[in-house]
Design a protein around this motif. Structure first.
Motif, PDB file in Angstrom:
ATOM      1  N   PHE A   9       0.612  -1.023   0.073  1.00  0.00           N
ATOM      2  CA  PHE A   9       0.386  -0.079   0.000  1.00  0.00           C
ATOM      3  C   PHE A   9       0.572   1.315  -0.087  1.00  0.00           C
ATOM      4  CE2 PHE A   9      -3.835  -2.301   1.948  1.00  0.00           C
ATOM      5  CZ  PHE A   9      -4.286  -2.579   0.908  1.00  0.00           C
ATOM      6  N   GLY A  10       1.831   1.162   0.896  1.00  0.00           N
ATOM      7  CA  GLY A  10       2.414   2.345   1.017  1.00  0.00           C
ATOM      8  C   GLY A  10       3.237   2.640  -0.843  1.00  0.00           C
ATOM      9  N   LEU A  11       3.989   1.486  -0.994  1.00  0.00           N
ATOM     10  CA  LEU A  11       4.111   1.854  -2.417  1.00  0.00           C
ATOM     11  C   LEU A  11       3.374   2.449  -4.062  1.00  0.00           C
ATOM     12  CD1 LEU A  11       6.479  -1.993  -2.961  1.00  0.00           C
ATOM     13  CD2 LEU A  11       7.235   0.675  -2.677  1.00  0.00           C
ATOM     14  N   CYS A  12       1.936   2.073  -3.741  1.00  0.00           N
ATOM     15  CA  CYS A  12       0.724   2.481  -4.606  1.00  0.00           C
ATOM     16  C   CYS A  12       0.972   3.885  -4.021  1.00  0.00           C
ATOM     17  CB  CYS A  12      -0.359   1.497  -4.366  1.00  0.00           C
ATOM     18  SG  CYS A  12       0.139   0.185  -4.559  1.00  0.00           S
ATOM     19  N   PHE A  13       0.350   4.636  -1.993  1.00  0.00           N
ATOM     20  CA  PHE A  13       0.112   5.638  -2.211  1.00  0.00           C
ATOM     21  C   PHE A  13       1.647   7.043  -2.754  1.00  0.00           C
ATOM     22  CE2 PHE A  13      -2.750   4.098   0.595  1.00  0.00           C
ATOM     23  CZ  PHE A  13      -4.097   5.664  -0.143  1.00  0.00           C
ATOM     24  N   GLY A  14       3.074   5.579  -2.826  1.00  0.00           N
ATOM     25  CA  GLY A  14       3.930   7.004  -3.315  1.00  0.00           C
ATOM     26  C   GLY A  14       3.454   7.082  -4.670  1.00  0.00           C
ATOM     27  N   SER A  15       3.336   5.871  -5.965  1.00  0.00           N
ATOM     28  CA  SER A  15       2.859   6.296  -6.914  1.00  0.00           C
ATOM     29  C   SER A  15       2.051   7.356  -7.365  1.00  0.00           C
ATOM     30  CB  SER A  15       2.828   4.840  -7.264  1.00  0.00           C
ATOM     31  OG  SER A  15       2.654   4.966  -9.252  1.00  0.00           O
ATOM     32  N   PHE A  16       0.875   7.500  -6.168  1.00  0.00           N
ATOM     33  CA  PHE A  16       0.031   8.820  -6.948  1.00  0.00           C
ATOM     34  C   PHE A  16       0.500   9.563  -5.969  1.00  0.00           C
ATOM     35  CE2 PHE A  16      -3.123  11.102  -4.438  1.00  0.00           C
ATOM     36  CZ  PHE A  16      -3.995  11.785  -5.274  1.00  0.00           C
ATOM     37  N   ILE A  17       1.677   9.677  -4.994  1.00  0.00           N
ATOM     38  CA  ILE A  17       1.986  10.773  -4.501  1.00  0.00           C
ATOM     39  C   ILE A  17       3.254  11.728  -5.591  1.00  0.00           C
ATOM     40  CG2 ILE A  17       3.926  12.029  -2.908  1.00  0.00           C
ATOM     41  CD1 ILE A  17       2.549   9.943  -1.005  1.00  0.00           C
ATOM     42  N   THR A  18       3.674  10.637  -6.227  1.00  0.00           N
ATOM     43  CA  THR A  18       4.743  11.635  -7.376  1.00  0.00           C
ATOM     44  C   THR A  18       3.592  12.321  -8.173  1.00  0.00           C
ATOM     45  OG1 THR A  18       4.535   9.505  -8.306  1.00  0.00           O
ATOM     46  CG2 THR A  18       6.229   9.201  -7.168  1.00  0.00           C
ATOM     47  N   MET A  19       2.662  11.445  -8.561  1.00  0.00           N
ATOM     48  CA  MET A  19       1.410  12.024  -9.501  1.00  0.00           C
ATOM     49  C   MET A  19       0.884  13.177  -9.261  1.00  0.00           C
ATOM     50  SD  MET A  19      -2.032  12.347 -10.576  1.00  0.00           S
ATOM     51  CE  MET A  19      -2.319  10.618 -10.288  1.00  0.00           C
ATOM     52  N   ALA A  20       0.378  13.050  -8.020  1.00  0.00           N
ATOM     53  CA  ALA A  20      -0.567  14.061  -7.133  1.00  0.00           C
ATOM     54  C   ALA A  20       0.659  15.287  -7.438  1.00  0.00           C
ATOM     55  CB  ALA A  20      -1.223  14.041  -6.228  1.00  0.00           C
ATOM     56  N   SER A  21       1.421  15.110  -6.657  1.00  0.00           N
ATOM     57  CA  SER A  21       2.686  16.546  -6.546  1.00  0.00           C
ATOM     58  C   SER A  21       3.546  17.249  -7.438  1.00  0.00           C
ATOM     59  CB  SER A  21       3.551  15.833  -5.049  1.00  0.00           C
ATOM     60  OG  SER A  21       4.653  14.857  -6.611  1.00  0.00           O
ATOM     61  N   TYR A  22       3.997  16.423  -8.434  1.00  0.00           N
ATOM     62  CA  TYR A  22       3.635  17.164 -10.060  1.00  0.00           C
ATOM     63  C   TYR A  22       2.339  17.794 -11.111  1.00  0.00           C
ATOM     64  CZ  TYR A  22       4.956  16.891 -14.724  1.00  0.00           C
ATOM     65  OH  TYR A  22       5.235  17.504 -15.915  1.00  0.00           O
ATOM     66  N   ARG A  23       1.311  17.255 -10.854  1.00  0.00           N
ATOM     67  CA  ARG A  23       0.136  17.471 -11.747  1.00  0.00           C
ATOM     68  C   ARG A  23      -0.473  19.148 -10.139  1.00  0.00           C
ATOM     69  NH1 ARG A  23      -3.283  12.809 -13.599  1.00  0.00           N
ATOM     70  NH2 ARG A  23      -2.105  11.840 -14.888  1.00  0.00           N
ATOM     71  N   LEU A  24       0.015  18.968  -9.202  1.00  0.00           N
ATOM     72  CA  LEU A  24      -0.099  19.724  -8.182  1.00  0.00           C
ATOM     73  C   LEU A  24       0.571  21.055  -8.324  1.00  0.00           C
ATOM     74  CD1 LEU A  24      -1.056  18.005  -4.499  1.00  0.00           C
ATOM     75  CD2 LEU A  24      -3.050  19.520  -6.340  1.00  0.00           C
ATOM     76  N   ALA A  25       1.275  21.401  -9.080  1.00  0.00           N
ATOM     77  CA  ALA A  25       2.589  22.212  -9.237  1.00  0.00           C
ATOM     78  C   ALA A  25       2.078  22.990 -10.260  1.00  0.00           C
ATOM     79  CB  ALA A  25       4.365  21.634  -9.626  1.00  0.00           C
ATOM     80  N   LEU A  26       1.763  21.737 -11.348  1.00  0.00           N
ATOM     81  CA  LEU A  26       1.247  22.626 -12.908  1.00  0.00           C
ATOM     82  C   LEU A  26       0.097  23.289 -12.453  1.00  0.00           C
ATOM     83  CD1 LEU A  26       1.637  19.218 -15.093  1.00  0.00           C
ATOM     84  CD2 LEU A  26       2.689  20.956 -14.646  1.00  0.00           C
ATOM     85  N   ILE A  27      -0.450  22.976 -11.506  1.00  0.00           N
ATOM     86  CA  ILE A  27      -1.826  23.529 -11.562  1.00  0.00           C
ATOM     87  C   ILE A  27      -1.945  24.675 -10.664  1.00  0.00           C
ATOM     88  CG2 ILE A  27      -4.409  23.970  -9.664  1.00  0.00           C
ATOM     89  CD1 ILE A  27      -4.553  20.225  -9.941  1.00  0.00           C
ATOM     90  N   ASN A  28      -1.338  25.002  -9.946  1.00  0.00           N
ATOM     91  CA  ASN A  28      -0.714  25.916  -9.229  1.00  0.00           C
ATOM     92  C   ASN A  28       0.274  27.137  -9.702  1.00  0.00           C
ATOM     93  OD1 ASN A  28       0.065  27.863  -6.860  1.00  0.00           O
ATOM     94  ND2 ASN A  28       2.100  27.573  -7.287  1.00  0.00           N
ATOM     95  N   ASP A  29       1.097  26.999 -11.444  1.00  0.00           N
ATOM     96  CA  ASP A  29       1.680  27.496 -12.431  1.00  0.00           C
ATOM     97  C   ASP A  29       0.532  27.634 -13.242  1.00  0.00           C
ATOM     98  OD1 ASP A  29       4.151  27.102 -11.384  1.00  0.00           O
ATOM     99  OD2 ASP A  29       4.923  25.350 -11.585  1.00  0.00           O
ATOM    100  N   THR A  30       0.140  26.922 -13.638  1.00  0.00           N
ATOM    101  CA  THR A  30      -1.210  26.813 -15.278  1.00  0.00           C
ATOM    102  C   THR A  30      -2.152  26.611 -14.578  1.00  0.00           C
ATOM    103  OG1 THR A  30      -0.036  25.055 -15.911  1.00  0.00           O
ATOM    104  CG2 THR A  30       0.954  26.695 -16.072  1.00  0.00           C
ATOM    105  N   PRO A  31      -2.963  26.922 -13.818  1.00  0.00           N
ATOM    106  CA  PRO A  31      -4.176  26.482 -13.543  1.00  0.00           C
ATOM    107  C   PRO A  31      -5.127  27.036 -14.883  1.00  0.00           C
ATOM    108  CG  PRO A  31      -4.169  29.283 -13.335  1.00  0.00           C
ATOM    109  CD  PRO A  31      -2.876  28.473 -13.998  1.00  0.00           C
TER     110      PRO A  31
END
Length: 263
Positions: free
Chosen positions: A16-38
């Motif tokens: 579960f930790g590895l799977c959530f970690g995979s989601f975290i890599t994606m979510a953190s990348y996309r949240l930065a995009l939301i902030n820069d290019t809403p």
């Protein structure tokens, strides 16, 4: 029998930790995009948009999405265009699995509602940490989700305090942060706590309670100083992300039963 159950639960927690970690890599990348290019990405995209290679834009298949193992199997490259893939992905996945395992062991190796809620909080904290390390801000959506999880925690896991106690604690933590903020402005002529950090103080109070205020502040001071010095030495940057120290100070009293009043 108990040993077999422990091994099974430990293995499940790591997966579960590895799977959530995979989601975290994606979510953190996309949240930065939301902030820069809403205008290009919404919160809906954060959850439902298929993963793709940012170089060739091909949608990733299941074989590309296994945490850590896909990165190793494809030798750190995109399975379509052979573009190098940052080691941030397996590192975040491994770090999240390690954090999940630490929480599982610290809470007595029991799988219950308390463990699940704290693991979810830890996942949100990991997103905050990664975004702050890479982009120097804490997304508001992560703080909102963390506050909701804290409320659910107190509704589902009752203790000796009422919900109103934790709501007042939230105000107390926030006001203490305000005092520190303006004290730094008066003495050092610069803000000591950022706007995102002040919001986090309120959420920490909502989760921990006012009797944990001093231990939270002490841990913040120690961990923030140590991490800040390391960051400035390694990155040569006087502006350093505070989310790692905040997150550690948030989780430590929960996991290790630290209580300043009892001390």
């Amino acid at each position: 029998m108990l040993t077999n159950l422990f091994i099974f639960n430990t293995t499940a927690i790591l997966i579960f930790g590895l799977c959530f970690g995979s989601f975290i890599t994606m979510a953190s990348y996309r949240l930065a995009l939301i902030n820069d290019t809403p205008e290009k990405l919404s919160i809906k995209d954060l959850i439902f948009k298929r993963s793709f290679c940012p170089n060739c834009n091909n949608q990733l298949k299941i074989r590309h999405l296994f945490p850590v193992f896909s990165w190793l199997f494809f030798k750190g490259q995109c399975g379509f265009c052979a573009q190098k893939i940052s080691p941030r992905y397996p590192l975040i996945e491994i770090a999240t699995a390690g954090l999940f395992l630490t929480i599982f062991l610290a809470l007595g190796s029991k799988v219950d509602a308390k463990l699940i809620l704290i693991l979810l909080m830890a996942a949100v904290l990991m997103i905050m940490i990664v975004v702050d390390l890479e982009n120097y801000f804490i997304p508001d959506i992560t703080q909102i989700v963390l506050a909701i999880l804290a409320l659910f925690y107190h509704l589902i896991i009752p203790d000796n305090h009422s919900l109103s106690y934790y709501l007042l604690s939230s105000i107390g933590f926030f006001m203490f942060g305000i005092i520190i903020h303006y004290s730094f402005l008066l003495i050092a002529k610069k803000p000591g706590i950022g706007e995102d950090d002040l919001k986090f103080f309120a959420i920490a109070g909502l989760m921990l309670g006012i009797d944990q205020l001093m231990i939270f502040m002490i841990l913040n001071g120690i961990l923030g100083t140590v991490f800040g010095l390391l960051w400035m030495r390694l990155k040569k940057d006087e502006t350093f992300p505070f989310a790692p120290a905040l997150s550690a100070a948030f989780l430590s009293p929960i996991l290790f039963k630290m209580n300043y009043v009892e001390w």
